[in-house]
Design a protein around this motif. Structure first.
Motif, PDB file in Angstrom:
ATOM      1  N   PHE A 273     -21.755  21.733   2.753  1.00 10.65           N
ATOM      2  CA  PHE A 273     -23.202  21.580   2.880  1.00 10.65           C
ATOM      3  C   PHE A 273     -23.524  20.404   3.807  1.00 10.65           C
ATOM      4  O   PHE A 273     -22.952  19.321   3.663  1.00 10.65           O
ATOM      5  CB  PHE A 273     -23.826  21.319   1.500  1.00 10.65           C
ATOM      6  N   ASP A 276     -29.391  16.517   4.628  1.00 12.37           N
ATOM      7  CA  ASP A 276     -30.745  16.766   5.143  1.00 12.37           C
ATOM      8  C   ASP A 276     -30.950  16.148   6.525  1.00 12.37           C
ATOM      9  O   ASP A 276     -31.737  16.640   7.325  1.00 12.37           O
ATOM     10  CB  ASP A 276     -31.791  16.155   4.194  1.00 12.37           C
ATOM     11  N   TYR A 289     -33.640  27.548  -1.248  1.00 13.65           N
ATOM     12  CA  TYR A 289     -33.330  26.808  -2.484  1.00 13.65           C
ATOM     13  C   TYR A 289     -31.974  27.275  -3.044  1.00 13.65           C
ATOM     14  O   TYR A 289     -31.122  26.471  -3.391  1.00 13.65           O
ATOM     15  CB  TYR A 289     -34.459  27.062  -3.495  1.00 13.65           C
ATOM     16  N   TYR A 292     -28.445  26.052  -1.760  1.00 17.47           N
ATOM     17  CA  TYR A 292     -27.842  24.769  -2.142  1.00 17.47           C
ATOM     18  C   TYR A 292     -26.959  24.890  -3.394  1.00 17.47           C
ATOM     19  O   TYR A 292     -26.331  23.913  -3.811  1.00 17.47           O
ATOM     20  CB  TYR A 292     -28.922  23.698  -2.326  1.00 17.47           C
ATOM     21  N   PHE A 295     -27.325  22.265  -6.116  1.00 15.24           N
ATOM     22  CA  PHE A 295     -27.561  20.893  -5.628  1.00 15.24           C
ATOM     23  C   PHE A 295     -26.521  19.893  -6.173  1.00 15.24           C
ATOM     24  O   PHE A 295     -26.874  18.843  -6.676  1.00 15.24           O
ATOM     25  CB  PHE A 295     -28.973  20.429  -5.983  1.00 15.24           C
ATOM     26  N   VAL A 302     -27.945  15.799   0.218  1.00 17.83           N
ATOM     27  CA  VAL A 302     -27.816  17.222   0.529  1.00 17.83           C
ATOM     28  C   VAL A 302     -28.803  17.993  -0.352  1.00 17.83           C
ATOM     29  O   VAL A 302     -28.597  18.111  -1.561  1.00 17.83           O
ATOM     30  CB  VAL A 302     -26.377  17.726   0.263  1.00 17.83           C
ATOM     31  N   GLY A 303     -29.888  18.457   0.241  1.00 20.09           N
ATOM     32  CA  GLY A 303     -30.842  19.273  -0.507  1.00 20.09           C
ATOM     33  C   GLY A 303     -32.004  18.500  -1.119  1.00 20.09           C
ATOM     34  O   GLY A 303     -32.848  19.081  -1.799  1.00 20.09           O
ATOM     35  N   LYS A 306     -35.260  19.934   0.141  1.00 15.43           N
ATOM     36  CA  LYS A 306     -35.561  21.273  -0.378  1.00 15.43           C
ATOM     37  C   LYS A 306     -36.004  21.202  -1.825  1.00 15.43           C
ATOM     38  O   LYS A 306     -36.984  21.830  -2.218  1.00 15.43           O
ATOM     39  CB  LYS A 306     -34.307  22.161  -0.258  1.00 15.43           C
TER      40      LYS A 306
END
Ligand code: SF4
Length: 443
Positions: A273, A276, A289, A292, A295, A302-303, A306
């Motif tokens: 991943f 951001d 969504y 991810y 998450f 990362v995420g 979102k």
């Protein structure tokens, strides 16, 4: 007295959780944990290992020096409910690397001394989720992690190419990461990995190789986060490197998306991943969504965007149609998140009548303008760039600008200092869409 002093350096109990086993046994803050099953407790790993049983014998030294010997029957995994003055019980281990991208080496002089401490302690990985390189561990210590089944462990891998890792971490022991991770896999431990990506060092083909190697250790290696190197203006005499530009970030994202598709097809997970920052730098649409996958690497950025936007959308929907708030706020953010926060602002203002939000991106003059994330904005930059504001009801800032659980910025200025200078209320809010929208409910 001497014995007591030794304990005072080590396992003094600071907190007893209400209703826990320790609470029922009347263990109190200030008591000292002397031993479990007759063994001294060397550090937090020992502690966690020794209490993992259905029957244990615990020796406690009370504040008045009295020794209590307690026999405890409990669930195998049940915690005693105590926290120690020193969460590690032992001294934190500092790192033995000299990474070419180390952020601590790029800090300005004269900051608070604790900020210069380079920790690389695997015990902090289990306790607080810190990422560690595993370069300062002996074979015995690796054995201990495996024997005690400590997992998940967060590892800063950066590259699996041994020579390149030695070069990047400036540590001749750094090349052995893959065999260590292989041992973790054989022991069924869970590992989350991080790659700090440096342009023309470990990106491109090297990144492909690293992802290929790490994916061969799936599902033990559960996920990999790729974050761009941060470059401040304090790099004199350090390895020459530069931050990613927009074009290079686009290339990184295409490589990661290509790899994700491959992994999804073969392993049923995207596995890797991008943080951001890569999306914000390229203005590329954030993944969905679902993409991810729970998450797992939020701590690595990362995420975050979102999940924030997702929560904002949910909360705005719950608000109904007849909401009004006659207030005017500034949202202060790093330059990287400006466009994103503008989008959030627009949808919030569309829903709440008479609410006036204005997003102001704060340039990072403290560390250098190449640093664009909100979490590294200091109080002095907020003051100098927001001075003279009039007729606003408050300045909203993300709590990530403050030191953990405090109201102090990285430059030691406090919220009060800024309020006194700007004569405006500062409103710190957690990076949570729910808490953000709640601000406008409560006002
Ligand atoms: S492991 Fe590397 S990046 Fe982390 S503190 Fe040590 S030198 Fe810095």
């Amino acid at each position: 007295m001497e014995l007591r002093n030794i304990h005072e350096n080590r396992n003094i109990i600071e907190k007893v959780v209400e209703g826990s086993i320790a609470d029922e046994l009347e263990i109190e803050p200030g008591d000292v944990l002397v031993s479990i099953n007759g063994s001294n407790v060397k550090d937090i790993i020992d502690y966690k290992f020794l209490i993992s049983d259905e029957y244990i014998e615990v020796e406690i030294e009370k504040k008045d020096g009295e020794i209590w010997e307690l026999e405890i029957e409990k669930e195998f995994d049940e915690d005693l409910g105590i926290e120690f003055t020193n969460p590690l019980i032992d001294k934190a281990r500092s790192c033995r690397n000299k990474c070419i991208f180390c952020f601590i080496d790029q800090l300005p002089p004269n900051m608070r001394e604790t900020l210069y401490f380079k920790d690389d302690d695997s015990r902090l990985s289990f306790l607080q989720g810190n990422f560690v390189t595993l370069t300062n561990m002996t074979d015995e210590e690796i054995d201990r992690i495996i024997a005690y089944r400590l997992s998940p462990i967060n590892v800063s891998v950066h590259t699996t190419n041994p020579d390149l890792r030695v070069k990047m971490l400036n540590n001749k022991n750094a090349g052995k990461i893959f065999p260590i991770l292989k041992r973790f896999k054989e022991a069924n431990l869970t590992v989350n990995c991080q790659i700090v990506l440096v342009p023309r060092v470990n990106d491109g083909k090297e990144l492909e190789r690293t992802l290929e190697d790490l994916s061969s250790l799936y599902p033990s290696v559960k996920s990999v986060a790729v974050v761009p190197v941060g470059v401040t203006k304090y790099r004199e005499k350090l390895y020459k490197l530069k931050p990613f530009n927009k074009e290079e970030s686009k290339e990184v994202l295409s490589l990661i998306e290509r790899e994700q598709n491959k992994f999804l097809e073969h392993m049923g997970t995207r596995f890797v991943f991008a943080s951001d920052e890569f999306y914000a730098m390229t203005n590329k649409k954030l993944p969905s969504y679902e993409a991810y996958e729970g998450f797992t690497q939020l701590e690595n950025g990362v995420g975050l965007m979102k999940s924030f936007e997702y929560e904002v959308d949910m909360e705005l929907e719950k608000l109904g149609n007849n909401v009004e708030l006659n207030k005017k706020y500034i949202i202060a953010t790093g330059t990287l998140a400006k466009d994103f926060m503008d989008r959030i602002k627009d949808k919030t203002m569309k829903k709440i009548r008479n609410l006036n939000l204005n997003v102001i991106a704060i340039e990072n003059d403290f560390f250098g303008r190449t640093i664009t994330v909100s979490g590294l904005i200091t109080g002095q930059d907020i003051i100098s760039q927001l001075e003279g504001l009039k007729n606003v009801d408050g300045i909203i800032i993300p709590k990530s600008m403050l030191r953990k659980d405090s109201d102090v910025f990285l430059d030691d200025l406090t919220i009060k200092d800024i309020e006194n200078r700007l004569m405006v209320k500062i409103i710190p809010v957690e990076v949570s869409g729910k808490k953000f929208i709640n601000l406008f409910r409560k006002s």
